[in-house]
Design an enzyme around this catalytic site. Structure first.
Site, PDB file in Angstrom:
ATOM      1  N   ASN A   9     -18.451  26.309   7.413  1.00 30.57           N
ATOM      2  CA  ASN A   9     -17.227  25.511   7.495  1.00 30.57           C
ATOM      3  C   ASN A   9     -17.640  24.081   7.854  1.00 30.57           C
ATOM      4  O   ASN A   9     -18.019  23.822   8.995  1.00 30.57           O
ATOM      5  CB  ASN A   9     -16.307  26.120   8.568  1.00 30.57           C
ATOM      6  N   TRP A  10     -17.578  23.210   6.862  1.00 36.33           N
ATOM      7  CA  TRP A  10     -18.016  21.815   7.092  1.00 36.33           C
ATOM      8  C   TRP A  10     -17.005  21.040   7.932  1.00 36.33           C
ATOM      9  O   TRP A  10     -17.289  19.937   8.372  1.00 36.33           O
ATOM     10  CB  TRP A  10     -18.211  21.085   5.772  1.00 36.33           C
ATOM     11  N   LYS A  11     -15.813  21.592   8.112  1.00 40.25           N
ATOM     12  CA  LYS A  11     -14.731  20.896   8.821  1.00 40.25           C
ATOM     13  C   LYS A  11     -14.526  19.514   8.184  1.00 40.25           C
ATOM     14  O   LYS A  11     -14.669  19.389   6.970  1.00 40.25           O
ATOM     15  CB  LYS A  11     -15.031  20.849  10.322  1.00 40.25           C
ATOM     16  N   HIS A  96      -7.732  29.057  10.997  1.00 43.51           N
ATOM     17  CA  HIS A  96      -8.799  28.561  11.870  1.00 43.51           C
ATOM     18  C   HIS A  96      -8.161  28.008  13.145  1.00 43.51           C
ATOM     19  O   HIS A  96      -7.086  27.394  13.105  1.00 43.51           O
ATOM     20  CB  HIS A  96      -9.622  27.469  11.165  1.00 43.51           C
ATOM     21  N   GLU A  98      -8.697  25.485  14.813  1.00 48.14           N
ATOM     22  CA  GLU A  98      -8.391  24.043  14.796  1.00 48.14           C
ATOM     23  C   GLU A  98      -7.094  23.763  14.030  1.00 48.14           C
ATOM     24  O   GLU A  98      -6.378  22.818  14.343  1.00 48.14           O
ATOM     25  CB  GLU A  98      -9.593  23.275  14.205  1.00 48.14           C
ATOM     26  N   GLU A 166     -13.588  34.245  16.018  1.00 49.70           N
ATOM     27  CA  GLU A 166     -14.153  33.025  16.596  1.00 49.70           C
ATOM     28  C   GLU A 166     -13.497  32.775  17.952  1.00 49.70           C
ATOM     29  O   GLU A 166     -12.380  32.232  18.012  1.00 49.70           O
ATOM     30  CB  GLU A 166     -13.879  31.823  15.690  1.00 49.70           C
ATOM     31  N   GLY A 172     -18.092  24.963  18.813  1.00 48.34           N
ATOM     32  CA  GLY A 172     -18.584  23.597  19.004  1.00 48.34           C
ATOM     33  C   GLY A 172     -18.980  23.283  20.442  1.00 48.34           C
ATOM     34  O   GLY A 172     -19.171  22.130  20.796  1.00 48.34           O
ATOM     35  N   SER A 212     -20.620  28.514  17.674  1.00 43.20           N
ATOM     36  CA  SER A 212     -21.965  28.068  18.072  1.00 43.20           C
ATOM     37  C   SER A 212     -23.081  28.981  17.558  1.00 43.20           C
ATOM     38  O   SER A 212     -24.083  29.190  18.246  1.00 43.20           O
ATOM     39  CB  SER A 212     -22.058  27.912  19.594  1.00 43.20           C
ATOM     40  N   GLY A 233     -20.108  26.495  11.876  1.00 38.47           N
ATOM     41  CA  GLY A 233     -19.635  25.108  11.799  1.00 38.47           C
ATOM     42  C   GLY A 233     -20.810  24.158  11.778  1.00 38.47           C
ATOM     43  O   GLY A 233     -21.445  23.932  10.740  1.00 38.47           O
ATOM     44  N   GLY A 234     -21.143  23.599  12.949  1.00 34.75           N
ATOM     45  CA  GLY A 234     -22.161  22.556  13.048  1.00 34.75           C
ATOM     46  C   GLY A 234     -23.463  22.870  12.330  1.00 34.75           C
ATOM     47  O   GLY A 234     -24.003  22.022  11.596  1.00 34.75           O
TER      48      GLY A 234
HETATM   49  O1  LIG Z   1     -15.373  26.822  14.064  1.00 40.48           O
HETATM   50  C1  LIG Z   1     -16.440  27.258  13.654  1.00 40.48           C
HETATM   51  C2  LIG Z   1     -16.596  27.707  12.268  1.00 40.48           C
HETATM   52  O2  LIG Z   1     -15.357  27.851  11.647  1.00 40.48           O
HETATM   53  C3  LIG Z   1     -17.622  27.314  14.535  1.00 40.48           C
HETATM   54  O3  LIG Z   1     -18.065  26.032  14.741  1.00 40.48           O
HETATM   55  P1  LIG Z   1     -19.481  25.801  15.470  1.00 40.48           P
HETATM   56  O4  LIG Z   1     -20.479  26.689  14.737  1.00 40.48           O
HETATM   57  O5  LIG Z   1     -19.767  24.345  15.307  1.00 40.48           O
HETATM   58  O6  LIG Z   1     -19.309  26.242  16.876  1.00 40.48           O
END
Ligand SMILES: O=C(CO)COP(=O)(O)O
Length: 248
Positions: A9-11, A96, A98, A166, A172, A212, A233-234
């Site tokens: 997920n590149w966000k 998600h 977010e 998640e 994050g 994470s 994510g990251g």
């Molecule tokens: O929200 C995430 C993937 O959708 C997880 O993000 P991180 O891997 O950056 O913690």
């Protein structure tokens, strides 16, 4: 056991040149190695065209990060599941945390979006997870049960849905749930799916862990029972890291 699914997920990150470098790096590796997991990238909507052009006729799948519950209409700034499918996506993230936080999406919204995804022929990756205060107050499993029961549409087909657990406090933050915590929640989710779909169909559903995930903890997390992949994510923004999470 299902084949593992590793989703990135590149966000709200990336650019045309970034996409070309990252996808190029992943494709080189996918073509050279006998990979035992499926990979999907979910770039921001404005980069879908670039990424889809790069991944056409390859083993790398593409997903949207959100979809509208309606097929079309006066919804400025939104993207329908139908359109995501039309341009070549195979997956879409729904619910998600977010989106739940930034856009006030409820379980009912997530259910409607997931239904739209299924109707369009996309696989919704339905995201659930407790907040830190919900965990501290001992309500994790209650929240997870509510989210699973209320976010899955009636038409959910076990061959066409993915769940992603998640924990919000692990996203994050560099904090990850312990393998024991992950096992407890993933086993619980599998149990809910078995009650809903029956044992054999429920075993076919990928349940991803996210929060994470990085190369240094991926092996341990992916070895936990009922963890069928990762939502990253990251670490999905670096070719070597994303690849190392899925290939060992
Ligand atoms: O929200 C995430 C993937 O959708 C997880 O993000 P991180 O891997 O950056 O913690």
């Amino acid at each position: 056991m299902v084949r593992k699914l590793i989703a990135g997920n590149w966000k709200m990150n990336g650019s045309v040149s970034f996409a070309s470098e990252l996808v190029g790096g992943l494709l080189t590796r996918i073509e050279q190695e006998d990979v035992s997991a499926d990979f999907v990238v979910c770039p921001p909507a404005a980069l879908l065209g670039s990424v889809l052009a790069l991944t056409k006729n390859t083993k790398l799948s593409v997903g949207g990060q959100d979809c509208h519950e309606n097929v079309s209409g006066a919804h400025t700034g939104d993207t329908s599941a139908e359109l995501l499918k039309n341009v070549g996506c195979q997956y879409v993230l729904t619910g998600h945390s977010e989106r739940r936080t930034d856009h006030g999406e409820s379980n009912a919204d997530v259910r409607a979006k997931s239904k739209a995804a299924l109707n369009a022929g996309l696989v919704p990756i339905i995201c659930i997870g407790e907040t830190e205060s919900e965990r501290v107050s001992g309500n994790t499993l209650k929240v997870i049960e509510e989210q699973v029961v209320q976010s899955l549409p009636d038409e959910a087909d076990p061959n066409q849905i993915v769940l992603a657990y998640e924990p919000v406090w692990a996203i994050g933050t560099g904090k990850t749930a312990t393998p024991d915590d992950v096992a407890e929640v993933h086993n619980f989710i599998r149990g809910l799916l078995v009650s809903r779909f029956g044992d054999e169909p429920a075993q076919k559903i990928n349940i991803l862990y996210g929060g994470s995930v990085k190369p240094s903890n991926a092996a341990e997390l992916l070895a936990v029972s009922n963890v069928d992949g990762a939502l990253v994510g990251g670490a999905s923004l670096k070719v070597e890291d994303f690849w190392a999470i899925g290939v060992r």
